[in-house]
Design a protein around this motif. Structure first.
Motif, PDB file in Angstrom:
ATOM      1  N   ARG A  18       1.159   4.099  -3.041  1.00  0.00           N
ATOM      2  CA  ARG A  18       0.844   5.521  -2.826  1.00  0.00           C
ATOM      3  C   ARG A  18       2.047   6.408  -3.130  1.00  0.00           C
ATOM      4  O   ARG A  18       1.920   7.450  -3.778  1.00  0.00           O
ATOM      5  CB  ARG A  18       0.362   5.755  -1.400  1.00  0.00           C
TER       6      ARG A  18
ATOM      7  N   HIS B 125      -7.918   9.288  -9.004  1.00  0.00           N
ATOM      8  CA  HIS B 125      -8.580   7.993  -8.932  1.00  0.00           C
ATOM      9  C   HIS B 125      -9.038   7.583 -10.320  1.00  0.00           C
ATOM     10  O   HIS B 125      -9.678   8.360 -11.026  1.00  0.00           O
ATOM     11  CB  HIS B 125      -9.771   8.036  -7.990  1.00  0.00           C
TER      12      HIS B 125
ATOM     13  N   GLY C 222      -8.270   2.200  -5.059  1.00  0.00           N
ATOM     14  CA  GLY C 222      -8.068   1.526  -3.786  1.00  0.00           C
ATOM     15  C   GLY C 222      -6.663   1.776  -3.251  1.00  0.00           C
ATOM     16  O   GLY C 222      -5.918   2.624  -3.753  1.00  0.00           O
ATOM     17  N   SER C 223      -6.295   0.999  -2.258  1.00  0.00           N
ATOM     18  CA  SER C 223      -5.051   1.273  -1.541  1.00  0.00           C
ATOM     19  C   SER C 223      -3.797   0.734  -2.212  1.00  0.00           C
ATOM     20  O   SER C 223      -2.710   1.275  -2.019  1.00  0.00           O
ATOM     21  CB  SER C 223      -5.140   0.701  -0.126  1.00  0.00           C
ATOM     22  N   ASN C 224      -3.909  -0.341  -2.979  1.00  0.00           N
ATOM     23  CA  ASN C 224      -2.691  -0.932  -3.547  1.00  0.00           C
ATOM     24  C   ASN C 224      -2.832  -1.335  -5.010  1.00  0.00           C
ATOM     25  O   ASN C 224      -2.138  -2.224  -5.492  1.00  0.00           O
ATOM     26  CB  ASN C 224      -2.231  -2.125  -2.712  1.00  0.00           C
TER      27      ASN C 224
ATOM     28  N   GLU D  56       0.829  -1.204   0.000  1.00  0.00           N
ATOM     29  CA  GLU D  56       0.000   0.000   0.000  1.00  0.00           C
ATOM     30  C   GLU D  56       0.868   1.260   0.000  1.00  0.00           C
ATOM     31  O   GLU D  56       0.591   2.222  -0.722  1.00  0.00           O
ATOM     32  CB  GLU D  56      -0.917  -0.007   1.212  1.00  0.00           C
TER      33      GLU D  56
END
Length: 251
Positions: A55, A249, A78-80, A51
């Motif tokens: 980011r 996103h 999403g995060s990853n 993650e």
């Protein structure tokens, strides 16, 4: 941007999985928590690492794109998960060193911490089976991986990336010692920065810390069994997000 549907696994590497999508011009990259070193001879699972790398890479790609650096990056989900343009990766790793460290100091009579001006640029053949060997000019010509014009374009783009990263990380209070990047060609033939920019691929030191071990905020913490790997990556993420645009996103 339109939504996408995840397709079959195309490739799995040491730190990422690459999936097709229902769009020919989009692939999905999943960042894993796997940590490896020494050509995967040393392995571990570090919760949260994927993650953080996702980011950090997204933040850096956003900054580079704003400065006119061409990349494969499209956005995150999403995060990853990162969405990118499909590229034909050139089987060459480009390494730029601003300060002498790591393997360079074992291979040459240069003391660790010596500033390198101009930065040293090396090309390596990307193949784990051969140990990613250094490419001399003669070896590069023998393998025929790129033309002289393509090689010059690769080196020019790598040096541009270095200049931009030096400025970015300096603003974040970090010292960019060295890094490795991968480049690829898009479907239209454009040369772009690919893969990731993270503490897995960059050697980063805390600019406010003098101790040789405490200042390390990158994969060397894992290589050298220093501990606090995820915490160090978190510190890099916190600082980088202070000087980079928020990741877009995709979806």
């Amino acid at each position: 941007m339109s939504a996408y549907t995840l397709g079959p696994l195309l490739y799995e590497g040491k730190a990422k999985r690459v999936h097709a999508t229902n769009h020919d011009d989009v692939v999905a990259v999943e960042y894993k928590d796997d940590a490896t070193a020494f050509n995967a001879l040393k392995k571990a699972q570090l919760a949260g690492k994927g993650e953080l790398n996702c980011r950090i890479s997204a933040l850096v790609f956003e900054r580079l794109a704003a400065r006119g650096v061409p990349t494969h990056y499209l956005g995150v989900d999403g995060s990853n998960w990162m969405l990118v343009r499909p590229v034909r990766v050139i089987p060459i790793e480009v390494v730029i060193r601003n300060i002498a460290a790591g393997s360079l100091c074992k291979q040459m009579p240069i003391g660790a911490g010596t500033p390198l001006d101009p930065p040293l640029l090396d090309l390596y053949y990307k193949d784990d089976a051969f140990g990613d060997p250094l490419l001399t000019e003669a070896r590069l010509e023998l393998l025929g991986l790129v033309s002289p014009v393509q090689r010059q374009a690769i080196e020019d783009l790598a040096r541009l990336v270095n200049r931009e990263l030096l400025e970015l990380f300096t603003e974040a209070g970090l010292i960019l010692v060295d890094f490795k990047i991968e480049l690829g060609l898009t479907q239209s033939g454009e040369l772009v920065l690919a893969d990731e920019i993270s503490p897995d691929t960059c050697r980063l030191w805390d600019g406010a810390v003098a101790d040789d071990q405490d200042r390390i905020l990158d994969k060397d913490r894992f290589r050298q069994d220093l501990g606090g790997v995820v915490e160090a990556y978190g510190q890099v993420c916190k600082r980088v997000q202070g000087v980079c645009p928020e990741p877009r996103h995709y979806g």
